[in-house]
Enzyme design. Structure first.
Site, PDB file in Angstrom:
ATOM      1  N   HIS A 172       9.615   0.217   7.907  1.00 21.80           N
ATOM      2  CA  HIS A 172       9.084  -1.111   8.267  1.00 21.80           C
ATOM      3  C   HIS A 172       9.143  -2.102   7.109  1.00 21.80           C
ATOM      4  CE1 HIS A 172       7.172   0.885  11.773  1.00 21.80           C
ATOM      5  NE2 HIS A 172       6.851   1.828  10.930  1.00 21.80           N
ATOM      6  N   ASP A 173       8.572  -1.709   5.966  1.00 19.55           N
ATOM      7  CA  ASP A 173       8.395  -2.658   4.864  1.00 19.55           C
ATOM      8  C   ASP A 173       9.722  -3.062   4.242  1.00 19.55           C
ATOM      9  OD1 ASP A 173       5.387  -0.901   3.768  1.00 19.55           O
ATOM     10  OD2 ASP A 173       5.734  -2.302   5.410  1.00 19.55           O
ATOM     11  N   ASP A 215       6.777   1.413   1.964  1.00 16.22           N
ATOM     12  CA  ASP A 215       6.523   0.441   0.884  1.00 16.22           C
ATOM     13  C   ASP A 215       7.392   0.781  -0.328  1.00 16.22           C
ATOM     14  OD1 ASP A 215       3.919   1.220   2.371  1.00 16.22           O
ATOM     15  OD2 ASP A 215       3.414  -0.747   1.575  1.00 16.22           O
ATOM     16  N   ASP A 218       0.853  -1.204   0.000  1.00 16.70           N
ATOM     17  CA  ASP A 218       0.000   0.000   0.000  1.00 16.70           C
ATOM     18  C   ASP A 218       0.886   1.250   0.000  1.00 16.70           C
ATOM     19  OD1 ASP A 218      -0.761   0.538   3.537  1.00 16.70           O
ATOM     20  OD2 ASP A 218       0.944  -0.527   2.617  1.00 16.70           O
TER      21      ASP A 218
HETATM   22  O1  RIB Z   1       2.724  -0.106  10.772  1.00 17.12           O
HETATM   23  C1  RIB Z   1       3.566   0.056   9.660  1.00 17.12           C
HETATM   24  C2  RIB Z   1       2.914  -0.434   8.418  1.00 17.12           C
HETATM   25  O2  RIB Z   1       1.730   0.314   8.172  1.00 17.12           O
HETATM   26  C3  RIB Z   1       3.781  -0.245   7.159  1.00 17.12           C
HETATM   27  O3  RIB Z   1       3.488  -1.251   6.240  1.00 17.12           O
HETATM   28  C4  RIB Z   1       3.345   1.086   6.643  1.00 17.12           C
HETATM   29  O4  RIB Z   1       3.533   1.199   5.223  1.00 17.12           O
HETATM   30  C5  RIB Z   1       1.872   1.057   6.971  1.00 17.12           C
HETATM   31  O5  RIB Z   1       1.206   0.354   5.920  1.00 17.12           O
HETATM   32 CA    CA Z   2       2.853  -0.664   3.951  1.00 14.76          CA
END
Ligand code: RIB
Ligand code: CA
Length: 310
Positions: free
Chosen positions: A231-232, A11, A6
């Site tokens: 994160h991703d 991402d 997303d």
């Molecule tokens: O909590 C972090 C996640 O939520 C990541 O994937 C960020 O892109 C959002 O989608």
């Molecule tokens: Ca994400």
């Protein structure tokens, strides 16, 4: 590798790293950080800037049951901060992300499915073909947390945005790798990484530098941190370099009814002390730690090396 995402600032960096270091056979998009039109547009723009021809298939525009929410306060109204994207030179390959995921699972050996957004598309794929888990080489999600959440005190955004989908996924996959906040909050990229990316001067690294600059400002504003959790991208590195991470397998359930806990991943870390009755077997390999400096270097090096292949 097939990434369901997303985009979304993190991402986008994850996609660039995967394009560089994985055999990325396709991207599917889902409503999450921002609406499906934006997440899909962003995925097409990222692939275009990276100079590769990876197919993009549009997916779910809203969660299975939950109201449609977003994280525009983190990612900006369009999902990629204030980055100016070029006019698109191509369109999506289909609006059937679920069909693409199932076709690839059936036709590609040892496919690594990586979901870094809400799990709506994955749940819909399971509903259309419950044999999906047996057709994959591996399934990794960025989502959940054994500890505190981010979007609420108990829930991480990807799970919280579509808890019913997440509950289906955790119930029906015998095993998945959960790259949750426990580890992604330890892998922070800051000004030094931004400058390295910017100085590399390629279209992809300049895009990543702008996105990282946005993320660092948001992390500073919201949490007072000097670096931003991408994160991703950490989830993509966890697939490519699993030896850089430490985790344990636990039973994990998703709360869908709690007033204060809806969207929580309930990670049962009890060892022994069970009465042995109707206990759920471990269904997730939960990552808790990483060789963080090496993961950060992997992310930045991957993006910088990308254009060299272009
Ligand atoms: O909590 C972090 C996640 O939520 C990541 O994937 C960020 O892109 C959002 O989608
Ligand atoms: Ca994400």
């Amino acid at each position: 590798m097939l990434i369901d995402c997303d985009p979304g600032v993190d991402d986008a960096i994850a996609l660039l790293a995967a394009i560089s270091r994985a055999d990325l056979i396709g991207i599917t998009t889902v409503n999450g950080n921002v609406g499906i039109e934006h997440t899909t547009h962003n995925a097409l723009a990222i692939v275009q800037i990276a100079g590769v021809d990876v197919p993009v298939h549009r997916g779910a525009a809203r969660p299975l049951l939950a109201p449609t929410m977003d994280a525009a306060y983190v990612h900006g109204a369009t999902g990629l901060g204030s980055v100016d994207l070029p006019p698109l030179s191509r369109d999506i390959d289909s609006d059937d992300a679920v069909g693409f995921i199932l076709d690839m699972a059936r036709s590609v050996d040892d496919l690594q499915l990586v979901a870094v957004g809400p799990l709506t598309n994955i749940a819909l794929a399971l509903r259309r073909d419950p044999s999906l888990p047996s057709r994959l080489g591996g399934f990794t999600i960025m989502g959940g947390a054994a500890g505190p959440g981010n979007v609420t005190s108990t829930a991480e955004f990807n799970i919280w945005a579509d808890p019913e989908a997440a509950a289906m996924v955790f119930n029906e996959f015998p095993m998945l790798t959960m790259v949750g906040l426990d580890v992604t909050h330890k892998v922070l990229l800051g000004a030094a990484e931004r400058d390295r990316l910017r100085d590399a001067g390629t279209p992809a690294s300049r895009l990543a530098a702008e996105l990282l600059d946005h993320a660092v400002h948001v992390a500073s504003e919201i949490r007072g941190w000097a670096g931003a959790p991408i994160h991703d991208a950490s989830a993509v590195v966890a697939v490519l370099r699993p030896e850089l991470f430490d985790g344990r397998s636990h039973p994990v359930s998703v709360e869908v009814n709690g007033v204060h806990t809806r969207g929580m991943t309930v990670v049962d870390q009890r060892i022994g002390g069970r009465d042995g009755t109707d206990e759920q077997p471990p269904n997730a390999h939960v990552l808790f730690d990483a060789q963080t400096d090496q993961v950060v270097t992997e992310i930045v090096d991957a993006v910088i090396e990308l254009q060299a292949q272009g």
